[in-house]
Scaffold this active site. Sequence first.
Site, PDB file in Angstrom:
ATOM      1  N   GLY A  46       0.854  -1.175  -0.155  1.00 51.41           N
ATOM      2  CA  GLY A  46       0.099   0.053  -0.081  1.00 51.41           C
ATOM      3  C   GLY A  46       0.998   1.130  -0.098  1.00 51.41           C
ATOM      4  O   GLY A  46       2.107   0.996   0.336  1.00 51.41           O
ATOM      5  N   GLN A  51       2.887  10.114   1.343  1.00 53.77           N
ATOM      6  CA  GLN A  51       4.389   9.378   1.484  1.00 53.77           C
ATOM      7  C   GLN A  51       5.147   9.546   0.108  1.00 53.77           C
ATOM      8  O   GLN A  51       6.080   9.582   0.184  1.00 53.77           O
ATOM      9  CB  GLN A  51       4.215   7.803   1.288  1.00 53.77           C
ATOM     10  CG  GLN A  51       3.297   7.463   2.780  1.00 53.77           C
ATOM     11  CD  GLN A  51       3.282   5.652   2.666  1.00 53.77           C
ATOM     12  OE1 GLN A  51       2.410   5.299   2.228  1.00 53.77           O
ATOM     13  NE2 GLN A  51       4.117   5.240   3.026  1.00 53.77           N
ATOM     14  N   CYS A  88       5.994  -0.012   7.326  1.00 52.12           N
ATOM     15  CA  CYS A  88       5.637   1.071   6.577  1.00 52.12           C
ATOM     16  C   CYS A  88       6.806   1.556   5.713  1.00 52.12           C
ATOM     17  O   CYS A  88       7.784   1.626   6.162  1.00 52.12           O
ATOM     18  CB  CYS A  88       5.268   2.345   7.362  1.00 52.12           C
ATOM     19  SG  CYS A  88       4.667   3.850   6.567  1.00 52.12           S
ATOM     20  N   LEU A  89       6.436   1.859   4.424  1.00 53.74           N
ATOM     21  CA  LEU A  89       7.437   2.423   3.438  1.00 53.74           C
ATOM     22  C   LEU A  89       8.123   3.438   3.888  1.00 53.74           C
ATOM     23  O   LEU A  89       9.542   3.955   3.193  1.00 53.74           O
ATOM     24  CB  LEU A  89       6.994   2.386   1.839  1.00 53.74           C
ATOM     25  CG  LEU A  89       6.543   1.163   1.343  1.00 53.74           C
ATOM     26  CD1 LEU A  89       5.666   1.449  -0.205  1.00 53.74           C
ATOM     27  CD2 LEU A  89       7.614   0.000   1.119  1.00 53.74           C
ATOM     28  N   HIS A 130      -4.240   0.952   7.761  1.00 51.07           N
ATOM     29  CA  HIS A 130      -3.009   1.525   7.680  1.00 51.07           C
ATOM     30  C   HIS A 130      -2.770   2.752   6.601  1.00 51.07           C
ATOM     31  O   HIS A 130      -2.696   3.651   6.934  1.00 51.07           O
ATOM     32  CB  HIS A 130      -2.070   0.504   7.504  1.00 51.07           C
ATOM     33  CG  HIS A 130      -0.387   0.927   7.342  1.00 51.07           C
ATOM     34  ND1 HIS A 130       0.506   0.312   8.167  1.00 51.07           N
ATOM     35  CD2 HIS A 130       0.166   1.955   6.500  1.00 51.07           C
ATOM     36  CE1 HIS A 130       1.824   1.049   7.939  1.00 51.07           C
ATOM     37  NE2 HIS A 130       1.477   2.088   6.938  1.00 51.07           N
ATOM     38  N   GLU A 131      -3.413   2.447   5.364  1.00 56.02           N
ATOM     39  CA  GLU A 131      -3.156   3.611   4.345  1.00 56.02           C
ATOM     40  C   GLU A 131      -4.358   4.748   4.738  1.00 56.02           C
ATOM     41  O   GLU A 131      -3.878   5.885   4.587  1.00 56.02           O
ATOM     42  CB  GLU A 131      -3.620   2.921   3.039  1.00 56.02           C
ATOM     43  CG  GLU A 131      -2.716   1.722   2.662  1.00 56.02           C
ATOM     44  CD  GLU A 131      -1.276   2.151   2.897  1.00 56.02           C
ATOM     45  OE1 GLU A 131      -0.599   3.353   2.485  1.00 56.02           O
ATOM     46  OE2 GLU A 131      -0.432   1.285   3.167  1.00 56.02           O
ATOM     47  N   HIS A 134      -2.766   7.065   7.108  1.00 63.24           N
ATOM     48  CA  HIS A 134      -1.993   7.910   6.461  1.00 63.24           C
ATOM     49  C   HIS A 134      -2.679   9.282   6.119  1.00 63.24           C
ATOM     50  O   HIS A 134      -2.251  10.101   6.082  1.00 63.24           O
ATOM     51  CB  HIS A 134      -1.234   7.114   5.389  1.00 63.24           C
ATOM     52  CG  HIS A 134       0.027   6.553   5.429  1.00 63.24           C
ATOM     53  ND1 HIS A 134       1.118   7.082   6.036  1.00 63.24           N
ATOM     54  CD2 HIS A 134       0.404   5.167   5.418  1.00 63.24           C
ATOM     55  CE1 HIS A 134       2.093   6.279   6.118  1.00 63.24           C
ATOM     56  NE2 HIS A 134       1.755   4.852   5.670  1.00 63.24           N
TER      57      HIS A 134
HETATM   58 NI    NI Z   1       2.674   3.394   5.889  1.00 64.42          NI
END
Ligand code: NI
Length: 179
Positions: A46, A51, A88-89, A130-131, A134
Site C-alpha cells: 500500500g 508518502q 511502512c515504506l 494503515h493507508e 496515512h
Molecule cells: Ni505506511
Amino acid sequence: MARLDIHVLGSPILRQETELVTHITPELRRLADDMLDTMDAAKGVGLAAPQVGRIERLTVVGVDDQRFALFNPEIIRREGKIRWEEGCLSIPEVFAEVDRSAEVTVRALDIDGKVIEVTGTELLAVCLQHEIDHLHGKLFLDRLSLLKRRAAMRTWEEEKLQYPKLLRVLPVEDLPPEV
Ligand code: NI
C-alpha cells in the site's frame, strides 16, 4: 509510469491531513498509476499520497491479485479484532504488532470516479486501515503502546542512517503521547 520519491519519517507531510478529491483529473489518474508503480518497486502492499509528497486523499493498495486506487476512502463497517505485524515504506526496517479491526468495508471512488466498496480481511483489512490512517496524518507507530513505540523508535534511529538517499530524511519528530 514513473517511480516517485518516498518521504520517510520526519517529513512533515506525513503528519498532514489530506484534502478530499472533488474531481479526478488525468493528472490524478497518472499519479495513481505512478503510486502503484512505486509501491510495486518498493515491494509494498500500500502507498498513500502523503508518502509521495501529495495532499490529495488518495491511496493505492495491492494485496495478492487485488489492486486498487482509492480516492476519498472511508471505512463504513468494521468487525472483530486482529493483531498484525506492520511495517511502512516511510519507516523502513521498523516493524511492530498493531491491533486493528479484523474485517473492514471501505467506500471510495475508483479511478473513473465510480463509487466502489472494498471488503477485506487479514492483510487487506490491515492494509486498508494503515493507508487510511496515512490520509489523516497518522502512522502505525501512533497505535503502539509507549514501550513498543520507544523500541520502534530506537530501531528507526539506527536504521534511518542507512536511508540518506531517500527524500527528506529529517530529524525524527516527536510522536504524540500514548494513544
Ligand atoms: Ni505506511
